[in-house]
Structures are given as C-alpha cells and as structure tokens.
Design an enzyme around this catalytic site. Structure first.
Site, mmCIF file in Angstrom:
data_model
loop_
_atom_site.group_PDB
_atom_site.id
_atom_site.type_symbol
_atom_site.label_atom_id
_atom_site.label_comp_id
_atom_site.label_asym_id
_atom_site.label_seq_id
_atom_site.Cartn_x
_atom_site.Cartn_y
_atom_site.Cartn_z
ATOM 1 N N SER A 194 0.829 -1.194 0.000
ATOM 2 C CA SER A 194 0.000 0.000 0.000
ATOM 3 C C SER A 194 0.874 1.258 0.000
ATOM 4 C CB SER A 194 -0.952 -0.037 1.196
ATOM 5 O OG SER A 194 -2.003 0.898 1.052
ATOM 6 N N GLU A 244 -9.567 -4.795 -5.887
ATOM 7 C CA GLU A 244 -9.059 -3.548 -5.310
ATOM 8 C C GLU A 244 -9.290 -2.364 -6.232
ATOM 9 O OE1 GLU A 244 -5.253 -3.345 -3.448
ATOM 10 O OE2 GLU A 244 -4.891 -5.486 -3.726
ATOM 11 N N HIS A 283 -7.583 -5.641 -0.707
ATOM 12 C CA HIS A 283 -6.354 -4.892 -0.518
ATOM 13 C C HIS A 283 -5.462 -5.530 0.559
ATOM 14 C CE1 HIS A 283 -3.818 -1.357 -0.550
ATOM 15 N NE2 HIS A 283 -3.960 -1.202 0.748
#
Length: 303
Positions: free
Chosen positions: A149, A243, A273
């Site tokens: 991320s 995602e 995610h």
C-alpha cells in the site's frame, strides 16, 4: 488459489460492516493508529524469530531474524497505512512471515507519518534506512526492498530516488497492493469500486492530501506510476482483483515492461487490498501469497 479460499466471502462482509461503522463515526488519526496497532500487534510473529529493536540516530525499526536465515541477505520492509498510520508493531507478524518464507533477515522499518510529517519526510526516512542497512554490512545485491500500500509507494519512490542519486539499486523490489498513483485517476476506481469492501476513493483522496501537503500528485516521487522506470531492478507485484488500486499495479507494470524491466505481476482473483496482512483471517490465500513472495525474494537473492 484465491478462488478456492473458503473464508473470503465472510471476510469481505466483515470489512463492509467495519467500514460502515468507521464512516458513521470517523475516528481521529490517533485513534486509528492505536486501533490498527492494537489489532495487528496482537498477532504473534512467525515462530523462531529473534526480534531486535533498532534505534540509531533518526533510524527506527527492528531487525527480525528467523531461525536458520541466511544472515548475509535481507529484506527491507516499509509498512502500509495510507502514509498516516501503521508501524513496525502492526506489521511485525507479516514481515516475520515474509522473512521466514524467504529465509533472510528482515528490517521492519519505521518512518514519519502524515499529517504531522508530510512528503518528503517518509521517503527521506526510507533512504536513511537503506543507507543504514548498507552500513550494517549488506551489499545492495543481497537486499530486497518491499512494502504494501503506502509502503509500496515509498518502496517504488525509493528506487527512483536511489537511481537519481546514482546509488546502487537493491537486487529487486516486492510490492503488495501498492498505492502508486496519488492522482486517484485509475479506471479501477469505477470498475472495481463496487467489489472493494475496504478502500474508497474518498478515503484515499484524504490520505493523499495529508501526505502531499500541497505538493503535486503528478510528481513521480509521489506517484511512481507516473515515472520513467528505466534503471530499476526486477519487480514482483501482488494485487487483488477486487481492489480499487488495481490500476496502479497495472500501469506500473506496463511502464516497467516498456522500460525493459524484469517485472512479474500476479493479480489474485477475489482478493482484497493487502490480503496477506490478514493471513490470520485468510489463511489459505494469505499464507499462499506470503509463500509466493518469499520464494521470489529467495530466487532474486540466489547468486
């Protein structure tokens, strides 16, 4: 593998319910940080790992050494959390499992967070951590850098910064569900938005604004998906098909391939995610993805 995960439907429903609660009563940044550390910090690390704190000047983090690891090779990991939360504590359980799967030492690193410390504070800390690990005696060719991320954002930006500074690149980079385009312009926001139970365009827009603090989202060190990727090392990217950030990985892979980079992308069907971070709830797909990443890291460092 991910299509056969018996736990994914229930996990997605839990995320939907949690998101509704969070949106109805938005927590403060401090509360969000404490909750995230509390949830993930309670998950035990991989068995047999020695964990040593690192406090050297401005460098903070921890060294994780799995039993039987090759101590001449290492993974430097940058945690996710939208540039606003997350810590070595919250990611210890994931990083220790990645290190064990790869058979290497891991440096689970801290970096300054927004909004108190916007760009380029986190990237500067990532650079200092890389220099610190080199100072520990590791050769660049014996290092992999990684992150998920926002940590994937820092990892990709670090590679670009190292290149532009003329510093040696690591042997490769591992990116999990990376957030690489802070302009929030990818087609997957619309195409996969109805399927993503965790991440929303609005939430990422807020994190982007806090991290950038007025800096342009078009800056390649802020949005590496906008960068010329020539000169980067081999890349391995894992991302979930459900995602909203899917397009970030697709565009980064496209640019890497056009730049002649050895890049591998695995899009996991049905996955959300950063699902390996939730291996305790998704043991089938979560642990399989960790094993896959560990095997890639091990191969890259085998020379």
């Amino acid at each position: 593998m991910s299509r056969q995960d018996p736990d994914i439907a229930g996990f997605k429903q839990q995320l939907v319910e949690m998101t509704k609660v969070r949106e109805s009563t938005p927590p403060s940044v401090e509360a969000q940080r404490a909750a995230f550390d509390g949830q993930h910090g309670a998950v035990p690390p991989a068995e047999g790992c020695e964990i040593t704190p690192i406090v050297v000047g401005s460098v903070r983090g921890e060294r994780i050494t799995p039993k039987g690891a090759d101590t001449s090779k290492a993974l430097i990991y940058h945690h996710g959390g939208g540039h606003m939360f997350g810590s070595p504590l919250s990611h210890r359980h994931l990083v220790s499992r990645l290190a064990a799967a790869a058979g290497v030492v891991a440096y689970n690193m801290e970096y300054r967070l927004a909004p108190e410390h916007p760009y380029p504070a986190g990237l500067d800390d990532a650079e200092q951590a890389y220099r610190f690990v080199l100072g520990e005696g590791f050769k660049p060719e014996n290092l992999i850098v990684g992150g998920e991320s926002a940590g994937g954002n820092l990892t990709a930006a670090l590679l670009l910064k190292l290149r532009d500074l003329g510093l040696a690149q690591p042997a490769g980079a591992y990116l999990l569900s990376p957030w690489l385009d802070l302009t929030q312009s990818g087609a997957s926001y619309e195409a996969r938005g109805p399927h993503d139970p965790m991440i929303t365009h609005a939430a990422l827009t807020g994190c982007s604004a806090a991290y950038r603090a007025g800096a342009s989202a078009e800056d390649p060190l802020i949005s590496p998906a906008k960068a010329d990727l020539a000169g980067l090392p081999p890349l391995f990217i894992q991302v979930g098909a459900d995602e909203v950030l899917l397009c970030d990985s697709l565009e980064f892979t496209r640019r890497a391939a056009l730049a002649g980079i050895d890049v591998r992308l695995h899009v996991w069907a049905d996955m959300v995610h950063a699902w390996p971070l939730f291996h305790f709830a998704l043991p089938v797909s979560g642990l399989a993805a960790i094993d896959e990443a560990g095997a890639w890291i091990s191969r890259q460092l085998r020379h």
